[in-house]
Design a protein around this motif. Structure first.
Motif, mmCIF file in Angstrom:
data_model
loop_
_atom_site.group_PDB
_atom_site.id
_atom_site.type_symbol
_atom_site.label_atom_id
_atom_site.label_comp_id
_atom_site.label_asym_id
_atom_site.label_seq_id
_atom_site.Cartn_x
_atom_site.Cartn_y
_atom_site.Cartn_z
ATOM 1 N N GLY A 143 50.634 60.222 27.444
ATOM 2 C CA GLY A 143 50.144 58.856 27.566
ATOM 3 C C GLY A 143 51.107 57.879 26.922
ATOM 4 O O GLY A 143 52.300 57.867 27.242
ATOM 5 N N PRO A 144 50.638 57.070 25.952
ATOM 6 C CA PRO A 144 51.520 56.097 25.300
ATOM 7 C C PRO A 144 52.484 56.724 24.300
ATOM 8 O O PRO A 144 53.390 56.062 23.809
ATOM 9 C CB PRO A 144 50.542 55.171 24.580
ATOM 10 C CG PRO A 144 49.350 56.041 24.298
ATOM 11 C CD PRO A 144 49.242 56.967 25.483
ATOM 12 N N VAL A 156 55.354 54.955 20.350
ATOM 13 C CA VAL A 156 54.044 54.655 20.910
ATOM 14 C C VAL A 156 54.165 53.347 21.663
ATOM 15 O O VAL A 156 54.506 52.309 21.072
ATOM 16 C CB VAL A 156 52.964 54.558 19.817
ATOM 17 C CG1 VAL A 156 51.639 54.083 20.430
ATOM 18 C CG2 VAL A 156 52.755 55.906 19.143
ATOM 19 N N ASP A 157 53.942 53.403 22.974
ATOM 20 C CA ASP A 157 54.120 52.232 23.845
ATOM 21 C C ASP A 157 55.515 51.629 23.676
ATOM 22 O O ASP A 157 55.685 50.399 23.668
ATOM 23 C CB ASP A 157 53.045 51.173 23.559
ATOM 24 C CG ASP A 157 51.667 51.603 24.052
ATOM 25 O OD1 ASP A 157 51.604 52.284 25.093
ATOM 26 O OD2 ASP A 157 50.670 51.277 23.387
ATOM 27 N N SER A 212 46.984 57.355 11.127
ATOM 28 C CA SER A 212 47.185 55.975 10.702
ATOM 29 C C SER A 212 48.456 55.383 11.295
ATOM 30 O O SER A 212 48.450 54.255 11.806
ATOM 31 C CB SER A 212 47.235 55.913 9.175
ATOM 32 O OG SER A 212 47.543 54.617 8.721
ATOM 33 N N LYS A 213 49.546 56.139 11.243
ATOM 34 C CA LYS A 213 50.829 55.616 11.718
ATOM 35 C C LYS A 213 50.866 55.472 13.238
ATOM 36 O O LYS A 213 51.431 54.509 13.764
ATOM 37 C CB LYS A 213 51.964 56.518 11.249
ATOM 38 C CG LYS A 213 52.235 56.466 9.753
ATOM 39 C CD LYS A 213 53.427 57.334 9.373
ATOM 40 C CE LYS A 213 53.740 57.232 7.892
ATOM 41 N NZ LYS A 213 54.924 58.057 7.512
ATOM 42 N N LEU A 214 50.298 56.431 13.953
ATOM 43 C CA LEU A 214 50.336 56.398 15.415
ATOM 44 C C LEU A 214 49.342 55.395 15.982
ATOM 45 O O LEU A 214 49.508 54.920 17.110
ATOM 46 C CB LEU A 214 50.032 57.787 15.983
ATOM 47 C CG LEU A 214 51.036 58.901 15.655
ATOM 48 C CD1 LEU A 214 50.516 60.242 16.139
ATOM 49 C CD2 LEU A 214 52.399 58.595 16.257
ATOM 50 N N ARG A 215 48.304 55.087 15.228
ATOM 51 C CA ARG A 215 47.245 54.172 15.678
ATOM 52 C C ARG A 215 46.624 54.659 16.982
ATOM 53 O O ARG A 215 46.269 53.866 17.868
ATOM 54 C CB ARG A 215 47.782 52.742 15.815
ATOM 55 C CG ARG A 215 48.258 52.152 14.484
ATOM 56 C CD ARG A 215 48.654 50.695 14.585
ATOM 57 N NE ARG A 215 49.066 50.177 13.303
ATOM 58 C CZ ARG A 215 49.452 48.915 13.082
ATOM 59 N NH1 ARG A 215 49.468 48.048 14.098
ATOM 60 N NH2 ARG A 215 49.809 48.530 11.872
ATOM 61 N N LEU A 216 46.527 55.972 17.060
ATOM 62 C CA LEU A 216 45.853 56.620 18.195
ATOM 63 C C LEU A 216 44.843 57.599 17.599
ATOM 64 O O LEU A 216 45.049 58.809 17.615
ATOM 65 C CB LEU A 216 46.871 57.362 19.074
ATOM 66 C CG LEU A 216 47.962 56.512 19.744
ATOM 67 C CD1 LEU A 216 49.011 57.418 20.377
ATOM 68 C CD2 LEU A 216 47.348 55.593 20.792
ATOM 69 N N PRO A 217 43.756 57.085 17.028
ATOM 70 C CA PRO A 217 42.842 57.932 16.250
ATOM 71 C C PRO A 217 42.235 59.084 17.038
ATOM 72 O O PRO A 217 41.860 60.102 16.461
ATOM 73 C CB PRO A 217 41.768 56.943 15.774
ATOM 74 C CG PRO A 217 41.867 55.785 16.713
ATOM 75 C CD PRO A 217 43.314 55.680 17.090
ATOM 76 N N ALA A 218 42.120 58.923 18.376
ATOM 77 C CA ALA A 218 41.503 59.982 19.173
ATOM 78 C C ALA A 218 42.502 61.033 19.628
ATOM 79 O O ALA A 218 42.118 62.039 20.239
ATOM 80 C CB ALA A 218 40.811 59.369 20.398
#
Length: 234
Positions: A143-144, A156-157, A212-218
């Motif tokens: 994904g991102p 990420v993105d 926290s760093k990736l900001r992709l909690p799921a």
């Protein structure tokens, strides 16, 4: 194996250096953070395999020194200190330390931890002088999230996400088999190259830091009582 011992107490350093020397280590002693950082400068010789870092240094805090070391090199860092509180441990690991040993410690355990962190993780790093497997994936895309394995970069993105060496190793291990549950013991064995029960807390800290760093909690799912897995984005 070359080892950099950062310790301002000469008596402690002398005793530990003698033990390390008996076990085959080539020890360089630095009495301050500035001496340690200077010793790490490339001089055309064999690099250090491990840094043993005391936190109570005369010129600057050991946490600050660890942050500077991590910006300059991927050499494993073991913090060796009397600070036993959980906050200090978490802070040290988040700064990039590979392990955290509280004084007083058992010498045998310290030696085992040194050998453990000195081993490279085979999933993401090749041995010096060995060519990379051309059939191995060069990048992983979820994904991102994009993970560039050869140069150890994460995006990420399209935005770079700075990770510590162990954070990258952990993420790369999980991402190479998305959807597969990795047992905690397996992760600790492959990333930290050890089987100590006490390393479990270190794993939890690194998982929390990645989220926290990736900001992709799921992205990283906890499988209660088993371990962790990467969840494929919808």
């Amino acid at each position: 194996m070359r080892l950099l011992l950062v310790e301002d107490d000469d008596h402690v350093a002398a005793a530990l250096s003698a033990v390390l020397a008996r076990h085959g280590f080539d020890v360089t002693h630095a009495r301050s953070g500035e001496e340690a950082l200077h010793a790490l400068l490339p001089a055309g010789g064999v690099p250090f395999s491990v840094v043993l870092l005391d936190l109570g240094l005369p010129d600057q805090d050991g946490f600050e020194v660890c942050g500077k070391i991590r910006k300059r090199t991927a050499t494993p860092v073991i913090m060796v200190t009397a600070r036993a509180d959980t906050r200090s441990k978490i802070h040290g690991l988040n700064l990039g330390a590979d392990d955290y040993v509280v004084k007083p410690y058992d010498t045998g355990e310290l030696l085992a931890r040194i050998h453990a962190v000195a081993r490279r993780t085979p999933q993401t790093e090749s041995a010096p002088g060995q060519p990379q497997d051309p059939a191995a994936p060069q990048a992983l895309s979820l994904g991102p999230l994009t993970i560039e394995l050869p140069n150890r970069r994460v995006f990420v993105d399209g935005t770079t996400v700075p990770l510590t060496r162990k954070e990258f190793d952990l993420l790369a291990l999980l991402a190479q088999r998305p959807g597969v549950v990795f047992r905690r013991e397996q992760i600790i064995s492959e990333v930290w190259r050890t089987s100590w029960e006490g390393t479990g807390r270190t794993l939890e800290v690194h998982i929390a830091s990645l989220r926290s760093k990736l900001r992709l909690p799921a992205l990283i799912e906890t499988v209660r009582g088993v371990g962790y897995k990467i969840v494929l984005p919808v």
